[in-house]
Structure formats: C-alpha cells, structure tokens
Design a protein around this motif. Structure first.
Motif, mmCIF file in Angstrom:
data_model
loop_
_atom_site.group_PDB
_atom_site.id
_atom_site.type_symbol
_atom_site.label_atom_id
_atom_site.label_comp_id
_atom_site.label_asym_id
_atom_site.label_seq_id
_atom_site.Cartn_x
_atom_site.Cartn_y
_atom_site.Cartn_z
ATOM 1 N N TYR A 67 0.851 -1.245 0.016
ATOM 2 C CA TYR A 67 0.037 -0.110 0.029
ATOM 3 C C TYR A 67 0.921 1.263 0.032
ATOM 4 N N PRO A 68 0.423 2.389 -0.399
ATOM 5 C CA PRO A 68 1.282 3.467 -0.485
ATOM 6 C C PRO A 68 1.117 4.414 1.016
ATOM 7 N N THR A 69 1.815 3.503 1.927
ATOM 8 C CA THR A 69 2.041 4.184 3.119
ATOM 9 C C THR A 69 3.431 4.089 3.677
ATOM 10 N N PRO A 70 4.036 4.578 4.422
ATOM 11 C CA PRO A 70 5.311 4.452 4.902
ATOM 12 C C PRO A 70 5.890 3.019 5.124
ATOM 13 N N ASP A 71 5.163 2.049 5.613
ATOM 14 C CA ASP A 71 5.762 0.721 5.597
ATOM 15 C C ASP A 71 4.838 -0.293 4.990
ATOM 16 N N GLY A 72 4.067 0.325 3.894
ATOM 17 C CA GLY A 72 3.302 -0.531 3.069
ATOM 18 C C GLY A 72 2.150 -1.192 3.502
ATOM 19 N N THR A 73 1.921 -1.078 4.878
ATOM 20 C CA THR A 73 0.618 -1.698 5.219
ATOM 21 C C THR A 73 -0.472 -0.544 5.462
ATOM 22 N N CYS A 74 -1.634 -0.941 5.905
ATOM 23 C CA CYS A 74 -2.813 -0.249 5.981
ATOM 24 C C CYS A 74 -2.718 0.463 7.203
ATOM 25 N N ILE A 75 -3.358 1.567 7.353
ATOM 26 C CA ILE A 75 -3.417 2.547 8.481
ATOM 27 C C ILE A 75 -4.845 2.633 8.796
ATOM 28 N N ARG A 76 -4.816 2.509 10.295
ATOM 29 C CA ARG A 76 -6.446 2.635 10.887
ATOM 30 C C ARG A 76 -6.106 3.506 12.073
ATOM 31 N N ASP A 77 -7.262 4.157 12.330
ATOM 32 C CA ASP A 77 -7.544 4.875 13.505
ATOM 33 C C ASP A 77 -8.301 3.863 14.489
ATOM 34 N N TYR A 78 -7.372 3.555 15.538
ATOM 35 C CA TYR A 78 -8.009 2.829 16.779
ATOM 36 C C TYR A 78 -8.444 3.146 17.787
ATOM 37 N N LEU A 79 -9.690 2.715 18.267
ATOM 38 C CA LEU A 79 -10.655 3.284 19.160
ATOM 39 C C LEU A 79 -10.871 2.455 20.454
ATOM 40 N N HIS A 80 -10.523 3.055 21.660
ATOM 41 C CA HIS A 80 -10.821 2.045 22.718
ATOM 42 C C HIS A 80 -12.440 1.805 22.941
ATOM 43 N N VAL A 81 -12.791 0.709 23.081
ATOM 44 C CA VAL A 81 -14.452 0.434 23.492
ATOM 45 C C VAL A 81 -14.902 1.185 24.528
ATOM 46 N N LYS A 106 3.137 -12.565 5.728
ATOM 47 C CA LYS A 106 2.474 -11.536 5.022
ATOM 48 C C LYS A 106 1.978 -12.275 3.895
ATOM 49 N N THR A 107 0.923 -11.640 3.150
ATOM 50 C CA THR A 107 0.002 -12.150 2.130
ATOM 51 C C THR A 107 -0.596 -11.176 1.336
ATOM 52 N N ALA A 108 -1.450 -11.692 0.340
ATOM 53 C CA ALA A 108 -2.004 -10.494 -0.442
ATOM 54 C C ALA A 108 -3.257 -9.905 0.137
ATOM 55 N N ARG A 109 -3.383 -8.634 -0.540
ATOM 56 C CA ARG A 109 -4.405 -7.688 -0.135
ATOM 57 C C ARG A 109 -5.697 -8.552 -0.019
ATOM 58 N N ARG A 110 -6.695 -8.038 0.943
ATOM 59 C CA ARG A 110 -7.943 -8.437 1.023
ATOM 60 C C ARG A 110 -8.981 -7.497 0.097
ATOM 61 N N ALA A 111 -9.858 -8.083 -0.453
ATOM 62 C CA ALA A 111 -10.935 -7.210 -1.129
ATOM 63 C C ALA A 111 -11.307 -6.280 -0.173
ATOM 64 N N GLY A 112 -11.861 -5.228 -0.530
ATOM 65 C CA GLY A 112 -12.505 -4.135 0.379
ATOM 66 C C GLY A 112 -11.723 -3.383 1.259
ATOM 67 N N ASP A 113 -10.514 -3.724 1.517
ATOM 68 C CA ASP A 113 -9.664 -2.984 2.504
ATOM 69 C C ASP A 113 -9.076 -1.710 2.072
ATOM 70 N N PRO A 114 -9.565 -0.540 2.646
ATOM 71 C CA PRO A 114 -9.098 0.653 2.335
ATOM 72 C C PRO A 114 -7.436 0.898 2.692
ATOM 73 N N VAL A 115 -6.737 1.809 1.977
ATOM 74 C CA VAL A 115 -5.459 2.181 2.532
ATOM 75 C C VAL A 115 -5.366 2.724 3.566
ATOM 76 N N ALA A 116 -6.026 3.604 3.884
ATOM 77 C CA ALA A 116 -6.146 4.253 5.324
ATOM 78 C C ALA A 116 -7.217 4.988 5.640
ATOM 79 N N VAL A 117 -7.747 4.850 7.068
ATOM 80 C CA VAL A 117 -9.044 5.618 7.478
ATOM 81 C C VAL A 117 -8.620 6.156 8.848
ATOM 82 N N VAL A 118 -8.716 7.275 8.831
ATOM 83 C CA VAL A 118 -8.436 8.193 9.973
ATOM 84 C C VAL A 118 -9.580 9.261 10.183
#
Length: 325
Positions: A212-226, A278-290
């Motif tokens: 992915y076009p991110t600094p380390d190639g993996t998806c970025i997410r905004d994690y929120l405590h339940v 490490k494996t292939a991308r999954r369908a439906g996974d966006p690059v980054a969501v913040v």
C-alpha cells in the motif's frame, strides 16, 4: 426512562450496557446470542433472547417497558464476509434495521442511536475524514450501514424520531474489570488476533497486503478504545433527551497506526515475538482511514481518556489472559 439496546450482548453493545447501568439507566437488551454472550450482559440489565428483525417481539418490548430510546448495535460487521455474502448483510444490517425503525415509529420511541461505520467513506479521500466528506462505501458492509443511515434521515423528516448516527473507526481494547472484551470465535480484528497470537492462542498473524502507498506498505487505521466508545453513546443519548437535533458524528481519535506499528506495539507490551506472515491484499480494505472527531467532541462533549495505542493493546492482552467466557 428505559432503553432498548439491540445487540447488547456483543462486544461494543455489552460495554455500552454496562456504562448505562452504572449511570443509573434501566436497560433492556435484545440479542439473539449468535455472536454475543449472556455472561457479557450487566447483571442489572434485562436480557431478552430474540431477533431484532422480529417486529412483533420488538413492538411488545417497546410497549411493555415504555421504551424511551433505542440504541441499535445488532448486525454483521466483517468486510470480507460481506463481499462473499452480500445478501446476508443486506438482510441482517439493512432489512432488519428497517423493521426496527418501523417498530420505533409505531411505538412512538422518540430517540434512536445507530451504530454505523467509517466504511461508509470514500477510501481515496484525504485524511482525516469529516462527516461531510463524500460517502462511497467499498463493500456491502459499508453500503448496508449507509442505507440504514439514509432510512433514519428520511423517516425523521415525517415522524417525531430524532437520531444520532455514530460512525465508528477501528474499535479495540477491553474492560477486564467489567468482564467485557472481544470474545467472538474466529474474530478477525487485528489487535484481537495479534493479542491471541502473542499469548499462544493462535500460531501466527497474517498481514494482508504490504504494498500500500503508506510508509511501511501496510494499511493505516484509527484505533478506538471500546470504553471511550461506550461513553460516546451515553453522551449522545443525553444530548437527544435535552432536545438535541439529528446528528452524524465520527468516533475515532484522529491518529492512525499502520498494521506493522500495531504488531510491534503488541510484541513490545507482551514481551514476545510474533510469527508474522505477509500475504495478498483483501478485497474491500481501504489504504487508510482516520477520523476527524471534532464534531463528537464539540456536540457530545466527548473527551476520550483511553486514547493511546498502548492503552488499547494493554487492555486487550489483559482481557485475553483472564477471559471469563
């Protein structure tokens, strides 16, 4: 003023029920226990085992308890599963929500809080995302939630039903003292999966996509405590009860972490090395969501207190060590 919480035996729902009960609210939980657990429901809440799509049951609960508000969590939440079985998601998330809204209107319930998702947004937009940014969901899961949002908007124009939509970003963490955590068998949430692996409950962790076009190639997410998310629901209800207008608000911290950053944090806190595959991308996974959480903070008075990755990871690891169910 009794509250009906659908999906209140599930991960987020049970934490919210616990928070509401602690605040002195009367809570009725409706859950079919397909992914939830009876043991997760706060002792002072009433659990009714049933389907949120059962219109007669829902209507009878509204009438019997004089329900003042509905908080709707019940639904399916796995993006790859929604791509493989879209009809199930449109039934479970959209059709049953329509039935619930109809029962709310028929029972003259004045307040409705809906559990939505960041998956409604266009993953190609600039971050962080605001509530008025374009909505172009990339999966049936996201579409099923967005259609439900639209239904609430349309219905509120012609009926005295005011609502709040909370769009969750990546919910994680646990509350071991309350006995509340992610316990669904085969759960696919990254922090849950990696914490199990760190404690020897899984053999390895898969990373879906490293290009992915991110600094380390993996998806970025905004994690929120339940726990912070549960408080947001209570504040949203308080706002509606004091005359607040319809609102759609993001629930996130406004800080993104890549998959690899999360895994390194788990290794550091758990003091172990993960078997990362490490494996292939999954369908439906966006690059980054913040998220841009400004609206939730200003309109709800929401001030998260568990807003660090270490707090989220630490509570998840503790939960996995002492899990009661």
């Amino acid at each position: 003023m009794p509250i009906l919480v659908t999906g209140g035996a599930g991960y987020i729902g049970s934490q919210t029920v616990s928070d509401l009960v602690d605040a002195g609210e009367t809570v009725v939980v409706l859950d079919d226990l397909s992914t939830g657990f009876e043991a997760a429901v706060a002792p002072n809440a009433r659990l009714v085992v049933g389907d949120v799509g059962d219109a007669m049951l829902v209507s009878s609960l509204i009438a019997e308890h004089n329900i003042d508000a509905i908080i709707h969590f019940a639904g399916s939440i796995v993006v790859p599963e929604s791509i493989a079985d879209p009809l199930h998601y449109y039934l479970n998330n959209t059709s049953k929500t329509r039935s619930l809204i109809e029962a709310a209107v028929g029972g003259r319930v004045p307040h409705f809080i809906f559990s939505s998702t960041a998956a409604v947004y266009d993953s190609k937009e600039l971050l962080p995302v605001r509530e008025d940014d374009p909505v172009r969901p990339q999966s049936p899961y996201g579409r099923s939630k967005l259609i439900s949002e639209w239904m609430l908007e349309d219905v509120s124009r012609v009926h005295p039903l005011r609502y709040t939509v909370l769009r969750y970003f990546n919910v994680a963490g646990a509350d071991p003292q309350k006995g509340v955590g992610q316990a669904t068998k085969g759960a696919s949430h990254l922090i849950k999966v990696a914490s199990e692996a760190a404690l020897g409950k899984r053999q390895f962790v898969e990373v879906f996509g490293t290009d992915y076009p991110t600094p380390d190639g993996t998806c970025i997410r905004d994690y929120l405590h339940v726990r912070d998310l549960a408080v947001a629901h209570r504040l949203a209800l308080a706002r509606l009860r004091t005359g607040g207008s319809n609102l759609t608000a993001n629930c996130g911290y406004g800080r993104g972490y890549s998959v690899m950053e999360v895994l390194r944090a788990i290794e550091r806190i758990a003091g172990t090395k993960l078997d990362i595959r490490k494996t292939a991308r999954r369908a439906g996974d966006p690059v980054a969501v913040v998220a841009d959480p400004s609206l939730a903070r200003s309109e709800l008075g929401w001030t998260p207190i568990f807003g660090t990755l270490d707090a989220i990871v630490g509570s998840t690891l503790e939960w996995e060590r002492v899990r009661p169910y």
